[in-house]
Design a protein around this motif. Structure first.
Motif, PDB file in Angstrom:
ATOM      1  N   PRO A 262       0.811  -1.215   0.000  1.00  0.00           N
ATOM      2  CA  PRO A 262       0.000   0.000   0.000  1.00  0.00           C
ATOM      3  C   PRO A 262       0.846   1.268   0.000  1.00  0.00           C
ATOM      4  N   LEU A 263       0.307   2.303  -0.618  1.00  0.00           N
ATOM      5  CA  LEU A 263       0.951   3.620  -0.683  1.00  0.00           C
ATOM      6  C   LEU A 263       0.095   4.602   0.093  1.00  0.00           C
ATOM      7  N   ARG A 264       0.710   5.316   1.027  1.00  0.00           N
ATOM      8  CA  ARG A 264      -0.017   6.230   1.897  1.00  0.00           C
ATOM      9  C   ARG A 264       0.337   7.666   1.557  1.00  0.00           C
ATOM     10  N   LEU A 265      -0.707   8.480   1.387  1.00  0.00           N
ATOM     11  CA  LEU A 265      -0.534   9.929   1.270  1.00  0.00           C
ATOM     12  C   LEU A 265      -1.035  10.536   2.568  1.00  0.00           C
ATOM     13  N   GLU A 266      -0.172  11.222   3.285  1.00  0.00           N
ATOM     14  CA  GLU A 266      -0.553  11.721   4.596  1.00  0.00           C
ATOM     15  C   GLU A 266      -1.264  13.066   4.547  1.00  0.00           C
ATOM     16  N   LEU A 267      -0.736  14.017   3.834  1.00  0.00           N
ATOM     17  CA  LEU A 267      -1.317  15.356   3.738  1.00  0.00           C
ATOM     18  C   LEU A 267      -1.366  15.710   2.259  1.00  0.00           C
ATOM     19  N   ALA A 268      -2.501  15.418   1.648  1.00  0.00           N
ATOM     20  CA  ALA A 268      -2.579  15.559   0.209  1.00  0.00           C
ATOM     21  C   ALA A 268      -2.364  17.009  -0.235  1.00  0.00           C
TER      22      ALA A 268
END
Lengths: 115, 113
Positions: free
Chosen positions: B75-81
C-alpha cells in the motif's frame, strides 16, 4: 547521467503502413532495453526487451525492435500498422548503477494510426 | 490469476486529507513498485520493495509512505494531500531474476483540490 529519450511526442501513421517509434539511450555498459505499451485508461503492458543476442528482437502484437549499439538506439517497428495499435508507447532502460535494476523511463510517444 | 490489482480506480481528495492506495499481486513476485504518471511525462518511481519488510525510496518519495508486511500487498499512503500529488498512480511487480519484466496494475487516478 543515464537517460532515455523518445524524441517524438506523437507519431501519425496510416493503417497498413510501416511504423517506427524512436528511442535513444545513454547508459554505461551494456544496456537492458524495454518497450511497453499503454492503452487508454489501462496500465502498461510489456512488449519486448533486449538483453543480449540478436539485435532484432521480436515481441507481442507483431512488434519488433532493433538494437543499434553504435547509434545507442532501440527503435520500435511494425511492418504494417493497425488502428488498434494506437496507444502510448514507452521505452525504458535498466539503471546500470542500481543493484535492484530499476528502470529509467522515457516520456512516451503517442502513436496514432489513421484508417 | 488476477495479476496486479489496485483500488480505488478514482479518488478526489481535498488538500490536507489522507488516503491509502491499495496494491495487491497474486504472482508471488518479490519486487513491487509505485510509480506516478503526470501528463506528458514518463513514469516516476515513488517507492519500491524487494521483498516483505524491505522498502526503499525512489526518485520522488516526498509526501508518500509505504509498507510491505506481506509479499502480496504494497500500500501507498498519502498523509497530507497536496495539489502537486494529482496524478495517475501505478503499482507494478516483477520476479527476482533476469527477466526484468514488470507487470502493472490498472492505475488509480487521484485528484487533489
Amino acid at each position: 547521467a543515464q537517460s532515455v529519450a523518445q524524441p517524438e511526442d506523437q507519431v501519425n501513421v496510416a493503417e497498413g503502413n510501416p511504423l517506427t517509434v524512436k528511442c535513444t539511450y545513454s547508459v554505461s555498459g551494456n544496456p537492458y532495453l524495454f518497450w511497453y505499451v499503454q492503452y487508454p485508461n489501462r496500465g502498461l503492458q510489456f512488449l519486448l526487451k533486449y538483453i543480449t543476442g540478436d539485435n532484432l528482437v521480436k515481441g507481442s502484437y507483431g512488434f519488433e525492435a532493433e538494437f543499434n549499439k553504435s547509434q545507442t538506439s532501440f527503435h520500435l517497428k511494425k511492418p504494417s500498422a493497425l488502428v488498434s495499435d494506437s496507444a502510448l508507447y514507452f521505452c525504458a532502460v535498466r539503471d546500470m548503477k542500481d543493484s535492484n535494476y530499476q528502470l529509467i523511463w522515457g516520456a512516451g510517444t503517442k502513436l496514432i494510426i489513421k484508417p | 490469476n488476477a495479476g496486479v490489482t489496485q483500488t480505488p480506480k478514482f479518488r478526489i481528495l481535498k488538500i490536507g486529507q489522507s488516503m491509502t492506495l491499495q496494491c495487491t499481486q497474486d504472482m508471488n513476485h518479490n519486487y513491487m513498485y509505485w510509480y506516478r504518471q503526470d501528463p506528458g511525462m514518463g513514469l516516476k518511481l515513488i517507492y519500491y520493495s524487494v521483498g516483505a519488510g524491505i522498502t526503499d525510496k525512489g526518485e520522488v518519495p516526498n509526501g508518500y509512505n509505504v509498507s510491505r508486511s506481506t509479499t502480496e500487498d504494497f500500500p501507498l499512503r498519502l498523509e497530507l494531500a497536496a495539489p502537486s500529488q494529482t496524478s495517475v498512480y501505478f503499482c507494478a511487480s516483477r520476479l527476482t531474476g533476469g527477466n526484468y519484466e514488470q507487470y502493472f496494475g490498472p492505475g488509480t487516478r487521484l485528484t487533489v483540490t
